[in-house]
Every structure is written in C-alpha cells, then in structure tokens.
Design an enzyme around this catalytic site. Structure first.
Site, PDB file in Angstrom:
ATOM      1  N   HIS A 174       6.327 -24.512   5.141  1.00 32.09           N
ATOM      2  CA  HIS A 174       7.737 -24.443   4.740  1.00 32.09           C
ATOM      3  C   HIS A 174       8.568 -25.613   5.278  1.00 32.09           C
ATOM      4  O   HIS A 174       9.630 -25.907   4.760  1.00 32.09           O
ATOM      5  CB  HIS A 174       8.363 -23.085   5.108  1.00 32.09           C
ATOM      6  CG  HIS A 174       8.714 -22.925   6.555  1.00 32.09           C
ATOM      7  ND1 HIS A 174       7.791 -22.566   7.490  1.00 32.09           N
ATOM      8  CD2 HIS A 174       9.877 -23.075   7.232  1.00 32.09           C
ATOM      9  CE1 HIS A 174       8.383 -22.498   8.685  1.00 32.09           C
ATOM     10  NE2 HIS A 174       9.650 -22.803   8.557  1.00 32.09           N
TER      11      HIS A 174
ATOM     12  N   GLU B 176      11.918 -23.889  19.803  1.00 32.39           N
ATOM     13  CA  GLU B 176      12.614 -22.661  19.389  1.00 32.39           C
ATOM     14  C   GLU B 176      13.139 -21.955  20.622  1.00 32.39           C
ATOM     15  O   GLU B 176      12.493 -21.969  21.667  1.00 32.39           O
ATOM     16  CB  GLU B 176      11.631 -21.730  18.680  1.00 32.39           C
ATOM     17  CG  GLU B 176      11.074 -22.299  17.400  1.00 32.39           C
ATOM     18  CD  GLU B 176      10.125 -21.294  16.749  1.00 32.39           C
ATOM     19  OE1 GLU B 176      10.605 -20.376  16.097  1.00 32.39           O
ATOM     20  OE2 GLU B 176       8.909 -21.444  16.951  1.00 32.39           O
TER      21      GLU B 176
ATOM     22  N   ARG C  47       0.817  -1.222   0.000  1.00 28.46           N
ATOM     23  CA  ARG C  47       0.000   0.000   0.000  1.00 28.46           C
ATOM     24  C   ARG C  47       0.849   1.271   0.000  1.00 28.46           C
ATOM     25  O   ARG C  47       0.399   2.329  -0.380  1.00 28.46           O
ATOM     26  CB  ARG C  47      -0.954  -0.019   1.199  1.00 28.46           C
ATOM     27  CG  ARG C  47      -2.206  -0.812   0.867  1.00 28.46           C
ATOM     28  CD  ARG C  47      -3.223  -0.724   1.952  1.00 28.46           C
ATOM     29  NE  ARG C  47      -2.627  -1.120   3.233  1.00 28.46           N
ATOM     30  CZ  ARG C  47      -3.276  -1.061   4.388  1.00 28.46           C
ATOM     31  NH1 ARG C  47      -4.507  -0.636   4.427  1.00 28.46           N
ATOM     32  NH2 ARG C  47      -2.695  -1.434   5.497  1.00 28.46           N
TER      33      ARG C  47
ATOM     34  N   HIS D  41       3.025 -27.807  10.848  1.00 34.00           N
ATOM     35  CA  HIS D  41       4.361 -28.406  10.754  1.00 34.00           C
ATOM     36  C   HIS D  41       4.458 -29.766  11.466  1.00 34.00           C
ATOM     37  O   HIS D  41       4.970 -30.737  10.914  1.00 34.00           O
ATOM     38  CB  HIS D  41       5.411 -27.477  11.363  1.00 34.00           C
ATOM     39  CG  HIS D  41       5.439 -26.093  10.764  1.00 34.00           C
ATOM     40  ND1 HIS D  41       5.204 -25.854   9.433  1.00 34.00           N
ATOM     41  CD2 HIS D  41       5.684 -24.879  11.316  1.00 34.00           C
ATOM     42  CE1 HIS D  41       5.296 -24.555   9.204  1.00 34.00           C
ATOM     43  NE2 HIS D  41       5.583 -23.946  10.325  1.00 34.00           N
TER      44      HIS D  41
ATOM     45  N   LYS E 183       7.973 -21.912  22.081  1.00 38.00           N
ATOM     46  CA  LYS E 183       8.921 -20.806  21.946  1.00 38.00           C
ATOM     47  C   LYS E 183       9.663 -20.653  23.265  1.00 38.00           C
ATOM     48  O   LYS E 183       9.195 -21.089  24.303  1.00 38.00           O
ATOM     49  CB  LYS E 183       8.186 -19.521  21.602  1.00 38.00           C
ATOM     50  CG  LYS E 183       7.499 -19.593  20.249  1.00 38.00           C
ATOM     51  CD  LYS E 183       7.546 -18.264  19.530  1.00 38.00           C
ATOM     52  CE  LYS E 183       6.880 -18.350  18.169  1.00 38.00           C
ATOM     53  NZ  LYS E 183       7.791 -18.649  17.072  1.00 38.00           N
TER      54      LYS E 183
ATOM     55  N   ASP F 196      -0.184 -22.181  15.041  1.00 42.58           N
ATOM     56  CA  ASP F 196       1.010 -21.704  14.345  1.00 42.58           C
ATOM     57  C   ASP F 196       1.931 -22.864  13.948  1.00 42.58           C
ATOM     58  O   ASP F 196       2.559 -22.843  12.898  1.00 42.58           O
ATOM     59  CB  ASP F 196       1.760 -20.737  15.280  1.00 42.58           C
ATOM     60  CG  ASP F 196       2.907 -20.012  14.590  1.00 42.58           C
ATOM     61  OD1 ASP F 196       2.730 -19.640  13.415  1.00 42.58           O
ATOM     62  OD2 ASP F 196       3.970 -19.812  15.216  1.00 42.58           O
TER      63      ASP F 196
ATOM     64  N   LYS G 194      12.015 -28.183   3.574  1.00 41.14           N
ATOM     65  CA  LYS G 194      13.341 -28.334   4.185  1.00 41.14           C
ATOM     66  C   LYS G 194      14.001 -29.613   3.683  1.00 41.14           C
ATOM     67  O   LYS G 194      13.369 -30.669   3.633  1.00 41.14           O
ATOM     68  CB  LYS G 194      13.218 -28.411   5.724  1.00 41.14           C
ATOM     69  CG  LYS G 194      12.912 -27.073   6.373  1.00 41.14           C
ATOM     70  CD  LYS G 194      12.859 -27.223   7.883  1.00 41.14           C
ATOM     71  CE  LYS G 194      12.283 -25.984   8.537  1.00 41.14           C
ATOM     72  NZ  LYS G 194      13.244 -24.932   8.763  1.00 41.14           N
TER      73      LYS G 194
ATOM     74  N   LYS H  83       0.293 -20.423   5.582  1.00 42.47           N
ATOM     75  CA  LYS H  83      -0.381 -20.875   6.799  1.00 42.47           C
ATOM     76  C   LYS H  83      -0.291 -19.786   7.875  1.00 42.47           C
ATOM     77  O   LYS H  83       0.555 -18.916   7.748  1.00 42.47           O
ATOM     78  CB  LYS H  83       0.247 -22.188   7.292  1.00 42.47           C
ATOM     79  CG  LYS H  83       1.760 -22.042   7.564  1.00 42.47           C
ATOM     80  CD  LYS H  83       2.220 -22.703   8.806  1.00 42.47           C
ATOM     81  CE  LYS H  83       1.984 -21.946  10.044  1.00 42.47           C
ATOM     82  NZ  LYS H  83       3.040 -21.064  10.534  1.00 42.47           N
TER      83      LYS H  83
HETATM   84  C1  BG6 Z   1       6.576 -20.496  11.261  1.00 40.81           C
HETATM   85  C2  BG6 Z   1       5.920 -19.963  12.494  1.00 40.81           C
HETATM   86  O1  BG6 Z   1       5.650 -21.216  10.487  1.00 40.81           O
HETATM   87  O2  BG6 Z   1       7.640 -21.374  11.643  1.00 40.81           O
HETATM   88  C3  BG6 Z   1       6.928 -19.248  13.390  1.00 40.81           C
HETATM   89  O3  BG6 Z   1       4.905 -19.043  12.114  1.00 40.81           O
HETATM   90  C4  BG6 Z   1       8.104 -20.150  13.686  1.00 40.81           C
HETATM   91  O4  BG6 Z   1       6.318 -18.836  14.601  1.00 40.81           O
HETATM   92  C5  BG6 Z   1       8.671 -20.748  12.402  1.00 40.81           C
HETATM   93  O5  BG6 Z   1       9.094 -19.372  14.331  1.00 40.81           O
HETATM   94  C6  BG6 Z   1       9.717 -21.815  12.706  1.00 40.81           C
HETATM   95  O6  BG6 Z   1      10.305 -22.216  11.512  1.00 40.81           O
HETATM   96  P1  BG6 Z   1      11.814 -22.685  11.465  1.00 40.81           P
HETATM   97  O7  BG6 Z   1      12.060 -22.977  10.020  1.00 40.81           O
HETATM   98  O8  BG6 Z   1      12.656 -21.548  11.982  1.00 40.81           O
HETATM   99  O9  BG6 Z   1      11.918 -23.872  12.349  1.00 40.81           O
END
Ligand code: BG6
Length: 489
Positions: A175, A213, A50, A237, A337, A232, A179, A145
């Site tokens: 994602h 994480e 925007r 995942h 986290k 999330d 990997k 997602k």
């Molecule tokens: C994302 C989440 O899909 O994956 C994040 O929204 C998270 O909160 C991330 O930190 C973790 O991905 P990776 O590749 O760093 O393990």
C-alpha cells in the site's frame, strides 16, 4: 466529473470480508472513490466470510467498525454506496459455497478477487476459483503482503497462484506504492532535471529511509508475533522506497519499464553475510515506556504475545547498492513500532564542501534534502547562509515546501494508498504493484537476515517505547561519521 457509463463495471470479491483490512481500509477507500465518482454504480462489492450474516447485519458490522475507528461516514452518499455492498457466506474449503458465489457473479465483466485472508488459505482459494472457471480472461487477483515468511514460502505461494492466474492478472499489493507522497517521490526525481545531476555517489554521502510508528501491535498480536518488523515492513515497504530512491530514470511510466528498473536495484543490493547481519542489522523490541506522556505496555505485555517472544518490533540496517551510481553510498533503513512519533521520511545527505573558507561552522546541518512522506508531505532543503550584519558566520537555513498546503483543494484521496491501488486494479494498471521477480529478489536479499537470526538465536535489543529504538542504532551511523536526522535537531 466522470461519466459513469465510461467507468469499468466490476464485481469485487473480498475474501476476509469481516476482517480489519476490509472494514477499516478497503471499504473506506472504496467509499472515497465512490464519492469522487470513480466507481461505476452498477458494480458489486461482495464481502465473503464464514459468519452467517444477512445483508443488514453485514452493513451494520461495517458501520460499527467504521465508527470504532472514528472514520466519518455521515454522508448522504453512504446509503447509495451501501447498495453496492453484498455479503455471501463462504467457507474457503467448501465447493458449494463457490458454486453459490459463481452464480452471483457477472463473469462477463471484470471480476476481482481480493485475498485478505491468512496466506495459508491462498492455495485452496486459487484452486477453487479455477475449478469453478472464475479465473477467466477478465478476472484479477489481489494478494496482500507479507506473501510468505521467507524466499521459499513466498515462491511456493507464487507458484500455485501462477497455476490459476497469469502474471498480468496478479496484483501484489504494497500500500505504500499507492500513497500520493510515494508517487510524488517519483515525480520529484523524474519530473525535474534539478536533482538528477546530483543524484549519485559523486555528490551524495548517505541516504536514510525511516518508517516509524508510534502505535504498538494493537489487536494484531497473534499475526504480528509470527511476522515481525523485518517481514511486515522492511522486506516490502522499505525496500520499495529504496527502489524508488535509487532506480535509474525509467524510459516511461509503463508497468514493466518501471518494474524492470526497480528489479535492477534489488538485484544490485550487496548480499548480506552472516558477519554483516551481526554488525549492520539491529533487531529491537519495545519495552514499556510512554508515548506523548501516556504510559504504554511493552511488547511482551501486549495481548496474544507468547512469553519471552523474540519477535522484533524494530529493525535498522545498513545496505549498499553495487552499481556505478551508488557504490559505497550507505543506505540506512529503519522501521519500528512504538517509536517517538509517526513518521516516514527520506534523508539525502550530500557531501561536505571540499574546502571550508568560512569560520567556525560545523557543516552537519547543511547539504541535506529531506523528503517527508507522512504524516505531512513536505520537502525541505537545508543549506548554509550568511548571518546578517558585520560577520562571516554562516547559519543553517532551510527551504520548506508543504504539498498538502499547495494542493489543499485537490487532495481528495484518503492518504492510505488503498484507494488509488483499488482503482488501478479496476483499470488494469499494474505499475504500482509488485512483480513476482521483484518480490523474489527482495526476499532473496532479506533471507540471510532471517537465517542468521535463527541460526545464532539473536535476541532483540530492548528499547523504551517512545524512543527512536535501541541505542546501537545511533552507533550504526556514528561508525561512518553520520547520524540520524533527528539527532541533529
Ligand atoms: C502495514 C503493516 O503494512 O503497514 C502494519 O502490516 C503497519 O503493521 C502499516 O502498521 C503502516 O502503514 P501506514 O500507512 O500507517 O504507514
């Protein structure tokens, strides 16, 4: 080296072009692909936003973000790559802006729309793309997602996307599937006969899947508080990893063949009752603590987190798959986290020996296969061996395979997963994307957790930042006479 003429030419449109995902993840992934000669240089990458920016300002914005994230782009190819990057100002509701976009696109080639915006904008974007005939045969749409916040909202989104795009044009991205290490998990299982005979309830007592994480919510407080660890990470995942670990051998790598097998796993998950959710699902939230000796604030002290929020930053649970291969084998999943370290791993615990003839050994450490996906990519097999000398004592030992070491010279991808996935969208390869029915089945299984938490107003248990989560996480396994891998070390 690839011949550029053979690479498909595309126009890639990045909705949310000034946002974090585009600047921190997608642009570096595309640059890496460009450096690896996997991008046709006639292609265009078009950031939409925007803000009224000219092209110089947009290039500068990208550059600043990359420097902020310490992503190294000091390369002569960077200037060449920038020639592909354009910027168009677009308000998702403004039709004139779509008209402008449409006149900029070459609709005779592959057009990709990557929706890196709030899902609340997906509907209007899809409608407008269709209205300006931008949903033609060669177009593809990429959805980030989490798609929705429960089964109903996700189906709602899928429904209106389906009004403008066919399922074969829709790339639901997770994602983790991009990997290298996750694809290697498939290779380990289905490229070798070694494991298949043992990969079942007769020989495996339990499986742990962890994505931990050490980072907190960083600058994403507002988004995160509406999402939480369950939606999330776990709904997508972790369940995708579970599918790859548990699926039956597919007959080919064909997209639907793989996705059919993953779907069967999701549909075989034992439905969770309210009682299961209370006993077998742990909801946690970090309080202040320390990571690597450095003090960090608690979740409620982070920016943009409402006072007293109950959003979970940690979830652990026990799942069961009701089929002949896995009946009665617990799958323990956890993610969080601000945990002790950044780590993604799968631990396969094989059954104890039926009869012990050696003295004094507790067998805990043995019969364990650990597939670590990140930060390093390793496979370790723990077993028992005789101590040298005049003794019958056994000692735990392990075989250790480090894929980064083995493939050092070949590892050119940036490890995040986005590079491979973007190239697959360009190539029209759907294998590593989530099909609508898979996504629906995953939400279907997760929904009772959301409903029970809401209905009973279940508050998260607090855990100190820098630990492995609330203490009840250990009890979840201890009840079954098991323990998390790090508790053995
Ligand atoms: C994302 C989440 O899909 O994956 C994040 O929204 C998270 O909160 C991330 O930190 C973790 O991905 P990776 O590749 O760093 O393990």
């Amino acid at each position: 080296m690839n011949n550029h003429n053979q690479l498909p030419q595309f126009d890639l449109v990045l909705f949310g072009g000034t946002g974090d995902l585009v600047t921190r993840k997608l642009i570096p992934a595309l640059f890496n692909a460009f450096q690896n000669n996997n991008i046709n240089p006639q292609s265009k990458i078009i950031g939409l936003g925007r803000k009224p920016l000219d092209i110089k300002q947009y290039h500068q914005l990208i550059y600043d973000k990359l420097i902020q994230c310490k992503i190294d782009i000091l390369d002569e190819n960077w200037q060449q790559f920038l020639k592909l990057i354009h910027y168009i100002q677009l308000d998702a509701n403004n039709e004139d802006d779509y008209q402008n976009l449409s006149s900029f696109l070459n609709t005779n080639i592959i057009n990709i729309y990557y929706l890196s915006t709030a899902p609340s904008l997906f509907q209007v974007i899809c409608e407008k793309l269709a209205k300006f005939n931008l949903n033609h045969e060669q177009s593809r749409i990429v959805l980030e997602k989490p798609l929705g916040h429960n089964l109903e909202s996700s189906e709602h989104i899928n429904e209106y996307v389906a009004q403008s795009f066919k399922e074969t044009q829709i790339y639901r991205i997770d994602h983790y599937l991009g990997k290298e290490s996750v694809q290697n998990l498939m290779a380990i299982r289905f490229g070798n006969t070694l494991f298949e005979a043992l990969w079942r309830r007769q020989w495996i007592s339990s499986i742990q899947i962890t994505i931990a994480e050490d980072l907190g919510v960083e600058s994403r407080g507002e988004f995160y508080d509406k999402t939480g660890a369950l939606c999330d990470m776990l709904q997508n995942h972790l369940l995708q990893l579970l599918c790859i670990v548990a699926m039956e051998p597919p007959s080919s790598l064909d997209a639907d063949t793989i996705r059919d097998e993953k779907l069967k796993v999701l549909k075989s998950l034992k439905p969770l009752t309210e009682e299961n959710v209370i006993h077998d699902v742990i909801r946690g939230q970090y309080k202040s603590g320390a990571i690597n000796g450095i003090p960090v604030p608690g979740y409620l002290e982070e920016d943009n987190i409402p006072e007293g929020s109950h959003t979970e930053t940690f979830v652990a649970l026990k799942a069961e798959i009701q089929n002949w291969r896995w009946a009665n084998v617990p799958f323990y999943l956890r993610t969080g986290k601000r945990m002790q370290e950044k780590l993604a791993e799968i631990v396969i615990q094989f059954k104890d020996i039926p009869c012990k003839i050696f003295p004094g050994i507790t067998n805990n450490f043995a019969n364990r296969l650990i597939i670590r996906l990140q930060p390093d990519e390793t496979v370790q097999l723990y077993f028992l061996a005789k101590q040298p000398g005049d003794t019958n004592q056994l000692q735990p030992v392990f075989l250790d395979l480090d894929f980064n070491e083995i493939f050092k010279s070949k590892d050119k991808q940036n490890g995040e997963g986005y590079e491979r996935l973007l190239l697959d969208v360009i190539r029209g390869q759907l294998t590593l994307f989530v099909r609508r029915d898979e996504q629906k089945a995953a939400w279907h299984w997760v929904d009772p957790i959301i409903n029970t938490w809401n209905k009973l107003n279940i508050a998260p248990k607090l855990y100190t930042a820098g630990t492995w989560g609330p203490s009840s996480t250990s009890s979840l396994l201890a009840r079954d006479n098991a323990c998390w891998h790090e508790e053995l070390l």
